[in-house]
Design a protein around this motif. Structure first.
Motif, short mmCIF file in Angstrom:
data_model
loop_
_atom_site.label_atom_id
_atom_site.label_comp_id
_atom_site.label_asym_id
_atom_site.label_seq_id
_atom_site.Cartn_x
_atom_site.Cartn_y
_atom_site.Cartn_z
N ALA A 53 0.84 -1.20 0.00
CA ALA A 53 0.00 0.00 0.00
C ALA A 53 0.88 1.25 0.00
CB ALA A 53 -0.91 0.01 1.22
N GLU A 54 0.34 2.34 -0.55
CA GLU A 54 1.06 3.61 -0.51
C GLU A 54 1.41 3.97 0.93
OE1 GLU A 54 0.43 8.35 -1.61
OE2 GLU A 54 -1.23 6.95 -1.90
N LEU A 55 0.46 3.77 1.83
CA LEU A 55 0.68 4.01 3.26
C LEU A 55 1.01 2.67 3.91
CD1 LEU A 55 -2.37 6.39 3.80
CD2 LEU A 55 0.04 7.05 3.56
N GLY A 56 2.12 2.09 3.49
CA GLY A 56 2.50 0.74 3.90
C GLY A 56 2.90 0.63 5.36
N PRO A 57 3.23 -0.59 5.79
CA PRO A 57 3.64 -0.81 7.17
C PRO A 57 4.98 -0.14 7.47
CG PRO A 57 3.89 -2.82 5.87
CD PRO A 57 3.26 -1.80 4.98
N HIS A 58 5.30 -0.06 8.76
CA HIS A 58 6.57 0.57 9.14
C HIS A 58 7.74 -0.18 8.50
CE1 HIS A 58 6.88 -2.56 12.26
NE2 HIS A 58 5.70 -2.18 12.67
N ASP A 59 8.69 0.62 7.99
CA ASP A 59 9.85 0.08 7.30
C ASP A 59 10.95 1.14 7.32
OD1 ASP A 59 9.08 1.99 5.38
OD2 ASP A 59 8.25 0.51 4.00
N ALA A 60 11.93 1.02 6.47
CA ALA A 60 13.04 1.99 6.44
C ALA A 60 12.55 3.40 6.11
CB ALA A 60 14.09 1.54 5.43
N GLU A 61 11.37 3.53 5.49
CA GLU A 61 10.81 4.84 5.15
C GLU A 61 10.08 5.48 6.34
OE1 GLU A 61 11.24 6.23 2.03
OE2 GLU A 61 12.54 4.49 1.72
N GLY A 62 9.93 4.73 7.43
CA GLY A 62 9.26 5.26 8.62
C GLY A 62 8.06 4.44 9.02
N THR A 63 7.40 4.92 10.04
CA THR A 63 6.18 4.25 10.51
C THR A 63 5.02 4.63 9.60
OG1 THR A 63 5.55 6.09 11.96
CG2 THR A 63 6.97 4.36 12.92
N THR A 64 3.95 3.89 9.70
CA THR A 64 2.74 4.24 8.94
C THR A 64 2.22 5.60 9.41
OG1 THR A 64 2.25 1.89 8.74
CG2 THR A 64 0.48 3.42 8.19
N PHE A 65 2.30 5.87 10.69
CA PHE A 65 1.89 7.16 11.25
C PHE A 65 2.64 8.29 10.56
CE2 PHE A 65 1.67 10.57 14.38
CZ PHE A 65 0.41 10.45 14.92
N GLU A 66 3.96 8.15 10.42
CA GLU A 66 4.76 9.18 9.74
C GLU A 66 4.36 9.32 8.27
OE1 GLU A 66 9.05 9.03 11.97
OE2 GLU A 66 8.42 7.19 10.94
N LYS A 67 4.06 8.20 7.63
CA LYS A 67 3.66 8.23 6.22
C LYS A 67 2.33 8.97 6.04
CE LYS A 67 6.17 3.97 5.36
NZ LYS A 67 6.10 2.53 5.10
N ILE A 68 1.42 8.77 6.98
CA ILE A 68 0.13 9.47 6.92
C ILE A 68 0.33 10.97 7.15
CG2 ILE A 68 -2.12 9.73 8.04
CD1 ILE A 68 -2.11 6.66 8.45
N LEU A 69 1.15 11.32 8.14
CA LEU A 69 1.44 12.75 8.37
C LEU A 69 1.94 13.41 7.10
CD1 LEU A 69 3.31 12.92 11.82
CD2 LEU A 69 0.99 13.69 11.31
N LYS A 70 2.87 12.73 6.43
CA LYS A 70 3.48 13.29 5.22
C LYS A 70 2.46 13.39 4.08
CE LYS A 70 7.50 12.71 2.25
NZ LYS A 70 8.68 11.91 1.96
N LYS A 71 1.74 12.30 3.83
CA LYS A 71 0.79 12.28 2.71
C LYS A 71 -0.27 13.37 2.86
CE LYS A 71 -2.66 9.59 0.22
NZ LYS A 71 -2.36 10.03 -1.10
N TYR A 72 -0.75 13.57 4.06
CA TYR A 72 -1.83 14.53 4.29
C TYR A 72 -1.31 15.89 4.76
CZ TYR A 72 -4.94 10.74 3.29
OH TYR A 72 -5.61 9.72 2.64
N SER A 73 -0.01 16.10 4.66
CA SER A 73 0.63 17.38 4.98
C SER A 73 0.17 17.93 6.33
CB SER A 73 0.34 18.41 3.88
OG SER A 73 0.83 17.96 2.65
N LEU A 74 0.18 17.08 7.33
CA LEU A 74 -0.22 17.48 8.67
C LEU A 74 0.99 18.07 9.39
CD1 LEU A 74 -2.48 14.45 9.61
CD2 LEU A 74 -3.21 16.72 8.90
N LYS A 75 0.96 19.37 9.58
CA LYS A 75 2.05 20.09 10.24
C LYS A 75 1.59 20.52 11.62
CE LYS A 75 4.52 20.15 6.43
NZ LYS A 75 5.36 19.01 6.20
N ASP A 76 2.04 19.80 12.61
CA ASP A 76 1.63 20.06 13.99
C ASP A 76 2.73 19.50 14.87
OD1 ASP A 76 0.52 19.48 16.62
OD2 ASP A 76 -1.49 19.65 15.77
N LEU A 77 3.33 20.34 15.70
CA LEU A 77 4.45 19.91 16.53
C LEU A 77 4.06 18.77 17.47
CD1 LEU A 77 6.11 23.34 17.38
CD2 LEU A 77 6.91 21.60 15.76
#
Length: 182
Positions: A53-77
């Motif tokens: 999946a585009e929002l695949g499981p955690h791997d060398a690219e990061g966790t799925t949580f990080e992938k979702i943050l990036k895909k949906y451009s969620l900028k929140d400290l």
């Protein structure tokens, strides 16, 4: 919208539905497929943490949580802090990462992982795991959000009184309330 992931949700795959419901799709519905039947995911659902999946499981690219943050451009400290905690928790569970005593995010990750595992032991379905876990993530977000706001504004809370909510808690509640999204 419908979203789909593997069953037996844990840490990253609990944090992701929380993130989705709170910041992306408040009407989200989640379904779960067995690990060995990921190809049988409903075609009308957005897959996350599934192999391929585009929002695949955690791997060398990061966790799925990080992938979702990036895909949906969620900028929140505060969400970035939670992402750091989730990544540390995954590393703790999968790679024998052990945080140092001064690694705040790593220490929180160890505690969150223990809570996540306890919720899995107390709940018999993925839906009840999510239901039991969302208030924990809401609380974690409030904590990190208050800390982020204090950093942004250069503020320090009054000292804790040691009894009841006290001035520190009231200060942080007021800070969160005055900076709540409209």
């Amino acid at each position: 919208m419908k979203w789909v992931t593997k069953n037996f949700v844990h840490l990253d795959r609990v944090a992701c539905p929380w993130l989705i419901k709170r910041f992306i799709d408040s009407e989200a519905q989640f379904c779960f497929v067995p690990w060995d039947k990921q190809g049988q995911a409903p075609s009308d659902a957005i897959p996350f943490a599934l192999d391929g999946a585009e929002l695949g499981p955690h791997d060398a690219e990061g966790t799925t949580f990080e992938k979702i943050l990036k895909k949906y451009s969620l900028k929140d400290l505060a969400l970035e802090d939670i992402a750091t905690v989730i990544a540390a928790g995954v590393s703790y569970a999968m790679e024998l990462y052990r945080p140092s005593p001064d690694d705040c995010h790593g220490q929180v990750a160890v505690g969150l992982l223990a809570i996540s595992e306890g919720v899995m032991l107390n709940c018999t379905s993925d839906e009840t795991i999510l239901q039991a876990s969302f208030p924990i993530y809401d609380a974690l977000y409030a904590n990190f959000r208050a800390k982020a706001l204090m950093r942004e504004k250069g503020l320090s809370p009054p000292p804790a009184a040691g009894r009841g909510p006290g001035p520190k808690t009231e200060f942080l509640r007021a800070l969160l309330k005055s900076n709540a999204p409209s």
